[in-house]
Design an enzyme around this catalytic site. Structure first.
Site, mmCIF file in Angstrom:
data_model
loop_
_atom_site.group_PDB
_atom_site.id
_atom_site.type_symbol
_atom_site.label_atom_id
_atom_site.label_comp_id
_atom_site.label_asym_id
_atom_site.label_seq_id
_atom_site.Cartn_x
_atom_site.Cartn_y
_atom_site.Cartn_z
ATOM 1 N N GLY A 13 0.833 -1.208 0.000
ATOM 2 C CA GLY A 13 0.000 0.000 0.000
ATOM 3 C C GLY A 13 0.863 1.252 0.000
ATOM 4 N NE ARG A 27 17.736 15.690 -5.042
ATOM 5 C CZ ARG A 27 16.959 16.751 -5.075
ATOM 6 N NH1 ARG A 27 16.872 17.533 -4.001
ATOM 7 N NH2 ARG A 27 16.297 17.072 -6.154
ATOM 8 N NE ARG A 74 -2.257 -4.394 -1.101
ATOM 9 C CZ ARG A 74 -1.874 -3.733 -0.010
ATOM 10 N NH1 ARG A 74 -0.811 -4.132 0.650
ATOM 11 N NH2 ARG A 74 -2.548 -2.692 0.422
ATOM 12 C CB SER A 75 4.139 -8.720 -7.054
ATOM 13 O OG SER A 75 4.467 -9.744 -7.951
ATOM 14 C CG ASP A 105 3.650 -8.375 7.144
ATOM 15 O OD1 ASP A 105 4.622 -8.839 7.698
ATOM 16 O OD2 ASP A 105 2.577 -8.970 6.923
ATOM 17 C CB THR A 128 2.670 0.313 6.068
ATOM 18 O OG1 THR A 128 1.324 0.111 6.524
ATOM 19 C CG2 THR A 128 3.610 -0.157 7.164
ATOM 20 C CG ASP A 130 -1.795 -0.717 8.121
ATOM 21 O OD1 ASP A 130 -2.569 0.220 7.905
ATOM 22 O OD2 ASP A 130 -1.835 -1.798 7.516
ATOM 23 C CG ASP A 132 1.246 -3.343 10.216
ATOM 24 O OD1 ASP A 132 2.188 -2.762 9.640
ATOM 25 O OD2 ASP A 132 0.444 -4.079 9.627
ATOM 26 N NE ARG A 174 -4.879 -6.270 5.063
ATOM 27 C CZ ARG A 174 -4.348 -6.028 3.893
ATOM 28 N NH1 ARG A 174 -5.040 -6.242 2.810
ATOM 29 N NH2 ARG A 174 -3.113 -5.569 3.769
ATOM 30 N N GLY A 188 -10.575 11.891 20.830
ATOM 31 C CA GLY A 188 -11.476 11.823 21.987
ATOM 32 C C GLY A 188 -12.667 10.915 21.720
ATOM 33 N NE ARG A 248 -27.523 9.706 9.391
ATOM 34 C CZ ARG A 248 -28.703 9.588 9.985
ATOM 35 N NH1 ARG A 248 -28.891 8.649 10.890
ATOM 36 N NH2 ARG A 248 -29.704 10.417 9.691
HETATM 37 O O1 F6P Z 1 -1.485 -2.085 4.543
HETATM 38 C C1 F6P Z 1 -1.971 -0.816 4.410
HETATM 39 C C2 F6P Z 1 -3.460 -0.822 4.189
HETATM 40 O O2 F6P Z 1 -3.839 0.512 4.046
HETATM 41 C C3 F6P Z 1 -4.311 -1.534 5.231
HETATM 42 O O3 F6P Z 1 -4.570 -0.778 6.373
HETATM 43 C C4 F6P Z 1 -5.551 -1.840 4.440
HETATM 44 O O4 F6P Z 1 -6.239 -2.923 5.005
HETATM 45 C C5 F6P Z 1 -5.003 -2.180 3.094
HETATM 46 O O5 F6P Z 1 -3.779 -1.477 2.980
HETATM 47 C C6 F6P Z 1 -5.901 -1.829 1.927
HETATM 48 O O6 F6P Z 1 -5.283 -2.250 0.760
HETATM 49 P P1 F6P Z 1 -5.741 -1.917 -0.716
HETATM 50 O O7 F6P Z 1 -5.303 -0.528 -1.047
HETATM 51 O O8 F6P Z 1 -5.062 -2.916 -1.545
HETATM 52 O O9 F6P Z 1 -7.235 -2.009 -0.724
#
Ligand code: F6P
Length: 324
Positions: A13, A27, A74-75, A105, A128, A130, A132, A174, A188, A248
């Site tokens: 991503g 650079r 994402r390959s 990851d 990323t 995330d 994570d 995710r 908050g 909502r």
């Molecule tokens: O890994 C980054 C991320 O933004 C996740 O938080 C999310 O689940 C995923 O990519 C979404 O991926 P895509 O852009 O392929 O829908």
């Protein structure tokens, strides 16, 4: 090994700050007398031979732009024997001595596997939204995404307060609730639902009813997309069955991945880029640049993909009393 030609790619991503990082890499590499080459679309471009020379001017005026000028993908084919062999052949053909990959990851899992087949030095940079990855407190893009969420939720709170509504706001993540936790604290939010914790609808309903008794007439429930309750729409539906209130749902989606990188992301991206180049030149391989809160470190790539990234214990504790 004498590193003379460095290839760089972005993968997985996109995240704000990837371009800033690319600029720093190119650079820095040029300043050491190396050549820099960009690989388009991550591992896909490696397989299909999409290599482009990068000069100091190729990376002019990109540091403030979100996304990635190298594009990303994402390959799936890279994870096959054939894909890896093709990628290796193209790296050799282009005389690449070292590789820097910016991603998450999946990117690093690919690099660990690839390195079993060849010995081209590889350094990863965590990119990323995330945040994570194990072995680093920071990944490029997290701060910008957080600010995007804060901006959106501040606006939603105006409507929530004016109409006496509960808003369920779904944010990315995710497998990790890091973004949701930080965003929830920073906005908050009354409740924060995370993949790391079990979601109990009855408990949630009781808490929202309690808030009403405490004369809170509007609430924000921050939901990480990977929450076990099934996402903001599903959870809101379940809550609605047990609590007849004006509810909502807003799913922020990919808006969180775009935009100009924040000051923090620009600085972190610049640091990671320079350290990655210097690591390659110092003979390092199979490492990821990491942040320990004070300085950039080099972390074993296998550690980075372990997905042992516990959430901040104090923030988890604070969220319990901040919504009173
Ligand atoms: O890994 C980054 C991320 O933004 C996740 O938080 C999310 O689940 C995923 O990519 C979404 O991926 P895509 O852009 O392929 O829908």
């Amino acid at each position: 090994m004498n590193i003379k030609k460095i290839a760089v790619f972005t993968s997985g991503g996109d995240s704000p700050g990837m371009n800033t990082c690319l600029r720093s890499i190119v650079r820095c590499a040029l300043s050491y007398g190396c050549e820099a080459v960009g690989i388009m679309r991550g591992y896909e471009g490696m397989i299909h031979g999409e290599f482009v020379p990068l000069t100091a001017r190729s990376v002019s005026n990109i540091m403030q732009r979100g996304g990635t000028i190298l594009k990303t993908a994402r390959s799936k084919s890279f994870f096959t024997q054939e894909g890896m062999e093709q990628a290796f052949g193209n790296l050799k053909k282009n005389g690449i001595d070292g590789i820097i990959g910016i991603g998450g990851d999946g990117t690093f899992k690919g690099a660990v596997e690839f390195n079993k087949l060849n010995k081209i030095p590889f350094i990863g940079i965590p990119g990323t939204i995330d945040n994570d990855l194990s072995g680093t407190d920071y990944t490029i893009g997290f701060d910008t995404a957080l600010n995007t969420i804060i901006d959106a939720v501040d606006k939603l709170k105006d409507t929530a307060a004016s109409h006496d509504r509960i808003f369920f706001v779904e944010v990315m993540g995710r497998d990790s609730g890091c973004l949701a936790l930080y965003a929830g604290i920073a906005c908050g939010a009354e409740e924060i639902l995370l993949p790391e914790e079990k979601t109990d609808i009855d408990k949630l309903v009781n808490k929202l009813k309690d808030s009403l008794h405490r004369r809170k007439t509007s609430s924000i429930v921050m939901v990480a997309e990977g929450d076990d309750g099934g996402g903001a729409y599903k959870i809101a539906q379940e809550v609605k069955k047990k609590f007849d209130y004006d509810i909502r749902v807003t799913v922020l989606g990919h808006i969180q991945r775009g935009g100009n990188p924040s000051a923090k992301d620009r600085i972190m991206a610049t640091r990671f880029g320079a350290v990655a180049v210097e690591a390659l030149l110092n003979g390092e391989t199979n490492k990821m640049t990491g942040w320990n809160g004070h300085e950039v470190t080099l972390v074993d790539l296998r550690k980075a993909v372990k997905q042992e990234n516990p959430l901040d214990k104090n923030l988890l504790r604070y969220k319990e009393f901040l919504s009173l």
